[in-house]
Every structure is written in C-alpha cells, then in structure tokens.
Design a protein around this motif. Structure first.
Motif, mmCIF file in Angstrom:
data_model
loop_
_atom_site.group_PDB
_atom_site.id
_atom_site.type_symbol
_atom_site.label_atom_id
_atom_site.label_comp_id
_atom_site.label_asym_id
_atom_site.label_seq_id
_atom_site.Cartn_x
_atom_site.Cartn_y
_atom_site.Cartn_z
ATOM 1 N N PRO A 263 66.779 28.764 58.815
ATOM 2 C CA PRO A 263 67.341 28.724 57.454
ATOM 3 C C PRO A 263 67.250 27.350 56.810
ATOM 4 N N GLU A 264 67.298 26.305 57.608
ATOM 5 C CA GLU A 264 67.231 24.957 57.037
ATOM 6 C C GLU A 264 65.869 24.687 56.397
ATOM 7 N N THR A 265 64.801 25.205 57.020
ATOM 8 C CA THR A 265 63.466 25.024 56.451
ATOM 9 C C THR A 265 63.345 25.761 55.127
ATOM 10 N N CYS A 266 63.886 26.980 55.064
ATOM 11 C CA CYS A 266 63.851 27.751 53.819
ATOM 12 C C CYS A 266 64.697 27.080 52.739
ATOM 13 N N GLN A 267 65.847 26.531 53.139
ATOM 14 C CA GLN A 267 66.700 25.819 52.198
ATOM 15 C C GLN A 267 65.992 24.581 51.658
ATOM 16 N N LEU A 268 65.256 23.900 52.522
ATOM 17 C CA LEU A 268 64.477 22.737 52.090
ATOM 18 C C LEU A 268 63.457 23.147 51.040
ATOM 19 N N PHE A 269 62.793 24.291 51.242
ATOM 20 C CA PHE A 269 61.779 24.747 50.291
ATOM 21 C C PHE A 269 62.391 25.002 48.913
ATOM 22 N N THR A 270 63.468 25.768 48.852
ATOM 23 C CA THR A 270 64.079 26.063 47.551
ATOM 24 C C THR A 270 64.664 24.809 46.909
ATOM 25 N N SER A 271 65.200 23.910 47.737
ATOM 26 C CA SER A 271 65.734 22.652 47.206
ATOM 27 C C SER A 271 64.626 21.799 46.604
ATOM 28 N N GLU A 272 63.485 21.715 47.303
ATOM 29 C CA GLU A 272 62.357 20.931 46.799
ATOM 30 C C GLU A 272 61.744 21.563 45.552
ATOM 31 N N LEU A 273 61.753 22.886 45.474
ATOM 32 C CA LEU A 273 61.295 23.551 44.251
ATOM 33 C C LEU A 273 62.158 23.137 43.070
ATOM 34 N N GLY A 274 63.471 23.089 43.281
ATOM 35 C CA GLY A 274 64.378 22.673 42.221
ATOM 36 C C GLY A 274 64.105 21.251 41.777
ATOM 37 N N GLN A 275 63.912 20.354 42.734
ATOM 38 C CA GLN A 275 63.652 18.966 42.393
ATOM 39 C C GLN A 275 62.308 18.801 41.681
ATOM 40 N N ALA A 276 61.353 19.679 42.005
ATOM 41 C CA ALA A 276 60.046 19.615 41.354
ATOM 42 C C ALA A 276 60.045 20.303 39.990
ATOM 43 N N GLY A 277 61.155 20.933 39.630
ATOM 44 C CA GLY A 277 61.246 21.623 38.350
ATOM 45 C C GLY A 277 60.464 22.919 38.303
ATOM 46 N N ILE A 278 60.326 23.581 39.453
ATOM 47 C CA ILE A 278 59.590 24.851 39.531
ATOM 48 C C ILE A 278 60.600 25.992 39.658
ATOM 49 N N PRO A 279 60.794 26.785 38.608
ATOM 50 C CA PRO A 279 61.740 27.915 38.694
ATOM 51 C C PRO A 279 61.238 28.970 39.660
ATOM 52 N N TRP A 280 62.166 29.700 40.275
ATOM 53 C CA TRP A 280 61.787 30.754 41.204
ATOM 54 C C TRP A 280 62.817 31.871 41.171
ATOM 55 N N GLU A 281 62.384 33.033 41.661
ATOM 56 C CA GLU A 281 63.295 34.164 41.824
ATOM 57 C C GLU A 281 62.843 34.967 43.032
ATOM 58 N N ALA A 282 63.786 35.611 43.682
ATOM 59 C CA ALA A 282 63.460 36.433 44.850
ATOM 60 C C ALA A 282 62.892 37.772 44.394
ATOM 61 N N VAL A 283 61.812 38.205 45.027
ATOM 62 C CA VAL A 283 61.212 39.502 44.739
ATOM 63 C C VAL A 283 61.975 40.568 45.522
ATOM 64 N N PRO A 284 62.396 41.660 44.876
ATOM 65 C CA PRO A 284 63.119 42.717 45.612
ATOM 66 C C PRO A 284 62.294 43.264 46.770
ATOM 67 N N HIS A 285 62.975 43.680 47.826
ATOM 68 C CA HIS A 285 62.286 44.273 48.970
ATOM 69 C C HIS A 285 61.560 45.537 48.531
ATOM 70 N N HIS A 286 60.351 45.730 49.041
ATOM 71 C CA HIS A 286 59.594 46.914 48.668
ATOM 72 C C HIS A 286 59.948 48.075 49.595
ATOM 73 N N ASN A 287 59.502 49.262 49.206
ATOM 74 C CA ASN A 287 59.944 50.477 49.886
ATOM 75 C C ASN A 287 59.067 50.879 51.057
ATOM 76 N N GLN A 288 57.755 50.695 50.914
ATOM 77 C CA GLN A 288 56.839 51.221 51.927
ATOM 78 C C GLN A 288 56.595 50.215 53.042
ATOM 79 N N LYS A 289 56.610 50.711 54.262
ATOM 80 C CA LYS A 289 56.202 49.903 55.401
ATOM 81 C C LYS A 289 54.933 50.506 55.964
ATOM 82 N N LEU A 290 53.829 49.792 55.801
ATOM 83 C CA LEU A 290 52.530 50.291 56.233
ATOM 84 C C LEU A 290 52.070 49.681 57.546
ATOM 85 N N PHE A 291 52.577 48.490 57.870
ATOM 86 C CA PHE A 291 52.078 47.757 59.027
ATOM 87 C C PHE A 291 53.182 47.587 60.065
#
Length: 306
Positions: A263-291
């Motif tokens: 979780p710390e690595t993921c938190q670092l990514f979103t934190s660095e996105l904020g500092q870089a001024g890059i907006p983001w949003e989470a994509v909803p989970h999809h329904n189909q599992k093919l793999f």
C-alpha cells in the motif's frame, strides 16, 4: 434460448466439465458442437455457463489447474465467438535475464479484460504502452479494440526480442523498430483489419520530451509497473514529460493498472501524481473475468488526465 436449444446446451456443459476437471487434452473437447451452438443460441450465456463448469468450478477455485492449462483452455474458448486468440511465448521464471518483463503479471490480464469490455476507449486511436513486457495486454487490444496504431515499448533487450516474437506469432505486421514513429509514416488504418504496430526501445530515465512527442499518443497505458519507489518516480517523470510535450493536442488519457502488493508504494504513486498536478480517478471494477489470476488479488486501474 429456445427449450430445445437449452436442452442441447445442457448436454454440452457436462462434457466440458468432465474433460476440464480431468485435465484432458484440449483437442478432446467438443469444440465443433460448441461452435454450432454459438451460431444458433445465446452465445454469452452459454460461454458464461461453460466458465462456471470449468475455470470457475468450485473444485478448480479450491484446487486450481496449472496456469498454462487454464490459459490455453481460455484462449481456445475465447476464440470461438471472436474467431481469434492471443498466443504468447513467456519465461517460466518470474525473474529471468535480470528482468520481470518476460512473464505476464496479473494486472496485465486485468487491464486486458477491461479493454475488451471497453473497446471504445481505444478504437481508431494511437495507443502507447509503457513497459509492455510479454505483450498480452497490447495484443488483446490490437485484436479486439481496433486501435489505429499500437506502440509497444520496453527498455530491456530480452523483453523487446520476446515481444517482437509474440507480435509476429499473433499474425500482426511489425514496422521497423523506432523511437521516432514520425520517420515511418503509416497508412490510414481506420478501415484496416489490423492496426499499425511498432516496438520502441523506451528507457524512462533517459527518454527525451521530443522523443515522446513523436509518438503522438491518444491513449497511454501501463500494467504492473508500480513495483518499487524508483519505478514509481521514473513513471511520474515520463508522464510529466508526456503531459508537457502534448499540450498542443487534445490531452491524452492514461490508464495505469496495478496489483496492490505494498500500500505504501501505491500511496506514493497517487501522492506523486498530486504533486505533479496530474488529476486521476479510479476506474470501476469490470464485470467479466476472462483470464485466470489470483482470486483475492486487489487490483485497480487509475485513469489519469494528462
């Protein structure tokens, strides 16, 4: 589904179930009967029922078959309604030749599933993939989402060699290697059956803004590249350069898929996105599992607005 069709499909399901649970050779499965049923009946419902009787069977969930067997079975199953499949050459070792890029990781499968369910995100667009690895996500997009151009990229020589082989193995034409697609003007592929496909050597730490600008991507994707703080920071720098050099055109979308291992690595990514001024949003989970991948893996896709 008509009653007679339903009865015939019901007779087909146990045949798939028995053979899959016994790990019989793929050629022993009743593929011809399945193809006939898919022409006469409700394909998605029948395929979903086959998945429930095979890879999603409670016994297989508790005691999974080999990953290779499950992937080969799913590749054959997916080909029946679509007429196509993806074939990959991979390393059997997690780390080989000093890189993890010679195998397919779960987030690449997860992103491929999302792409297959959302083809409009890639249709008739130029797609740049960062850290393509073995190439499964890109091959799935090329075969199902109709991009105009797809640019696979990586920095490791062995990965690039395997990647080129996998592209050719799947019947796609490969243009000369390049870090400057403008040197190889492509034809209009909007009405073509296959996209324009290239492989680029792209080292995140040394690639320049003009080199990135030459790709002119409409969509940028990456899967399972957030495995340590160093790669997170390198990725952020590449995204910043892409954002800066593409300001004159419509801002590209970026989709970053990852498995949450630390979780710390993921938190670092979103934190660095904020500092870089890059907006983001989470994509909803999809329904189909093919793999086939770890049932309890916590995977996410972030959509970035560059």
């Amino acid at each position: 589904m008509a009653p007679e069709e339903s009865a015939e499909a019901a007779r087909l399901l146990p045949s798939f179930e028995r053979r899959f649970l016994a790990a019989r050779t793929l050629r022993s499965f009743p593929w011809k009967s399945l193809e006939e049923k898919l022409r006469d009946s409700s394909g998605p419902e029948l395929l979903l029922n086959i998945l429930r009787k095979t890879v999603k069977h409670p016994l297989c969930v508790k005691h999974p078959p080999s990953l290779k067997y499950a992937r080969c079975f799913l590749s054959e199953l997916i080909r029946k309604p679509s007429g196509d499949s993806v074939t990959l050459s991979e390393s059997t070792a997690i780390v080989s030749h000093g890189t993890t890029g010679l195998v397919t990781w779960d987030a690449a499968l997860y992103l491929a599933e999302w792409a297959i369910e959302n083809p409009a995100a890639f249709a008739h667009r130029i797609v740049l993939e960062l850290g393509s690895g073995a190439g499964l996500t890109g091959l799935a997009i090329c075969k199902t989402c109709c991009p105009s151009t797809y640019i696979f990229s990586d920095c490791h020589t062995c990965v690039l060699e395997q990647l080129r082989g996998n592209i050719l193995l799947n019947g796609l034409s490969l243009e000369p290697d390049t870090t400057d697609p403008a040197r190889h003007p492509g034809h209009n592929t909007y009405n073509s059956e296959s996209p324009r496909v290239m492989v680029a050597h792209l080292d995140w730490d040394v690639v320049t803004a003009p080199e990135l600008a030459a790709f002119q991507p409409d969509v940028i994707i990456a899967a399972d590249v957030l495995y340590c703080p160093e790669t997170v920071l390198s990725l952020i720098r590449v995204l910043q350069r892409l954002s800066a050099c593409l300001k004159k055109q419509q801002a590209p979308e970026a989709y970053i898929a990852f498995t949450i291992r630390n979780p710390e690595t993921c938190q670092l990514f979103t934190s660095e996105l904020g500092q870089a001024g890059i907006p983001w949003e989470a994509v909803p989970h999809h329904n189909q599992k093919l793999f086939p991948y770890e049932e309890h893996s916590d995977m996410k896709i972030l959509k970035l607005m560059l």
